[in-house]
Design an enzyme around this catalytic site. Structure first.
Site, PDB file in Angstrom:
ATOM      1  N   HIS A 107     -11.097  -6.611  -4.309  1.00 63.48           N
ATOM      2  CA  HIS A 107     -10.766  -6.789  -2.864  1.00 63.48           C
ATOM      3  C   HIS A 107     -11.755  -7.638  -2.209  1.00 63.48           C
ATOM      4  CE1 HIS A 107      -7.802  -4.258  -0.745  1.00 63.48           C
ATOM      5  NE2 HIS A 107      -8.218  -4.943   0.330  1.00 63.48           N
ATOM      6  N   THR A 166      -1.626  -2.667  -4.461  1.00 63.45           N
ATOM      7  CA  THR A 166      -2.953  -2.450  -4.141  1.00 63.45           C
ATOM      8  C   THR A 166      -3.424  -1.253  -4.419  1.00 63.45           C
ATOM      9  OG1 THR A 166      -2.956  -4.392  -2.768  1.00 63.45           O
ATOM     10  CG2 THR A 166      -4.686  -3.032  -2.765  1.00 63.45           C
ATOM     11  N   TYR A 183       0.843  -1.156  -0.060  1.00 64.26           N
ATOM     12  CA  TYR A 183       0.020  -0.017  -0.002  1.00 64.26           C
ATOM     13  C   TYR A 183       0.971   1.221  -0.102  1.00 64.26           C
ATOM     14  CZ  TYR A 183      -3.954  -2.834   1.584  1.00 64.26           C
ATOM     15  OH  TYR A 183      -4.919  -3.725   1.351  1.00 64.26           O
TER      16      TYR A 183
END
Length: 377
Positions: free
Chosen positions: A269, A171, A145
């Site tokens: 997700h 992500t 992230y």
């Protein structure tokens, strides 16, 4: 039903990924079960992921030569024994004391690719030290992230590079958490001793001052959320291949390819961010068409059977990732449970390949799926 453990600690009646999930529910704490199995809002997307794979029908073929068939493929120039990878899942020590250590051992033993979460409860260096010495291990990737401070992100990238990770998975679909009602109902908190150890010592920057009547989300968080410029920056600051996880729109896929990413992962997700998104099985074909073979396209979300893996490949995916099933196997029997989940998927994939007349993965294509509109040639 017989719940007595079979050899190695897996109950005798656990013979599918669904069985692993059923037993895991009893073994996970209420809080951990809500975290791992819960999704956003009414969990419509989470359910749709599963239903979409079920809704696709296979086309069998008979009397084809199948001797010497196999599930091998090449991904990012790397040979793989089979097209099943373990998706990044955070805080796995909530499911089993060994957490990501056990998952890493299983992945290495089953020659499966593993994507380690930034929010792993075991240090990225320790996981790499368990996987990389195994001679036949699958690819080991590190999920990122983007942190608000680029220096924090770069520190994680340098650690992953030094530890021997083979690619980065960024992500991009979760600049904010979804409304996870199931977690809120149980008052989810991380248990004592479980933390995102890879982020230890990273001090977040001070919060931005809000204007009068401002929004904590749009004025506080979103000004520092990642953009395409951050993807370009990351590409320029690592020698590792970069994949983007969370691509659902063809235009985003094309923009990612234009920036030089090495691969895409079609993902919603697991239904944990934006509820009522379409299922990944429904999103996959348009993304595959958009990239036109320029980069490999992977997919996750709701995959529970070898038939699902096969269907994903028939829709154009190069490989698949599984998230929740690895946690269920982990809760059931540690490393052995995760290995069992992987073995079941590979065995079931081989069975469906044989029954559809596909000796190798490159024989799987759109014609492997039955259509009510199909006409004889």
């Amino acid at each position: 039903m017989n719940r007595s453990p079979a050899a190695g600690g897996i109950p005798a009646d656990v013979v599918t990924l669904g069985d692993h999930e059923r037993v895991a529910r009893d073994r996970l704490s209420v809080s951990a079960e809500a975290y791992f199995n819960g999704a956003a809002a009414d969990e419509i997307t989470c359910q749709a992921n599963r239903l979409a794979w079920d809704g696709l029908r296979l086309q069998s073929r008979v009397l084809r030569p199948l001797g010497g068939g196999h599930t091998r493929l090449t991904l990012l120039g790397r040979p793989l024994a089979h097209p099943v990878l373990l998706a990044p899942v955070a805080y796995q020590c909530m499911a089993h004391p060994d957490g990501e250590r056990a998952t890493a051992r299983a992945a290495a033993a089953l020659q499966a690719g593993m994507v380690l979460s930034t929010q792993s409860s075991v240090a990225l260096e320790e996981v790499a030290a368990l996987v990389l010495p195994e001679p036949d291990h699958g690819p080991l990737w590190f999920q990122l992230y983007l942190q608000q401070d680029r220096s924090h992100t770069l520190a994680l990238v340098r650690r992953a590079e030094a530890a021997g990770y083979e690619a980065l998975v960024l992500t991009v679909d979760a600049p904010v958490h979804g409304a996870r009602d199931r977690e809120r109902r149980v008052g989810f908190r991380l248990p004592a001793g479980v933390t995102a150890v890879n982020l230890a010592g990273l001090v977040p920057p001070p919060a931005l001052p809000l204007p009068p009547g401002g929004s904590l989300l749009f004025d506080g968080l979103m000004p520092t959320a990642a953009t395409w410029d951050d993807v370009a920056w990351l590409r320029a600051h690592t020698r590792l291949p970069l994949l983007l996880k969370g691509i659902t729109h063809p235009e985003d896929a094309r923009q990612a390819v234009a920036l030089g990413v090495a691969g895409l992962i079609v993902s919603n997700h697991g239904g944990r961010t934006l509820d009522t998104l379409p299922a990944t099985a429904d999103l996959l074909p348009a993304v595959v068409r958009a990239v036109a073979g320029a980069v490999p396209v992977l997919v996750d979300g709701g995959i529970r059977r070898g038939t699902d893996v096969f269907k994903a490949l028939a829709l154009g995916a190069t490989a698949v990732l599984v998230g929740r099933p690895q946690v269920h196997g982990l809760a059931v029997a540690g490393a052995l449970g995760v290995a069992h989940v992987l073995r079941l998927l590979r065995d079931e994939l081989e069975i469906v390949m044989a029954l559809t007349g596909c000796a190798t993965l490159d024989r799987i294509d759109a014609a492997s799926l039955w259509s009510p509109d199909a006409r004889s040639p």
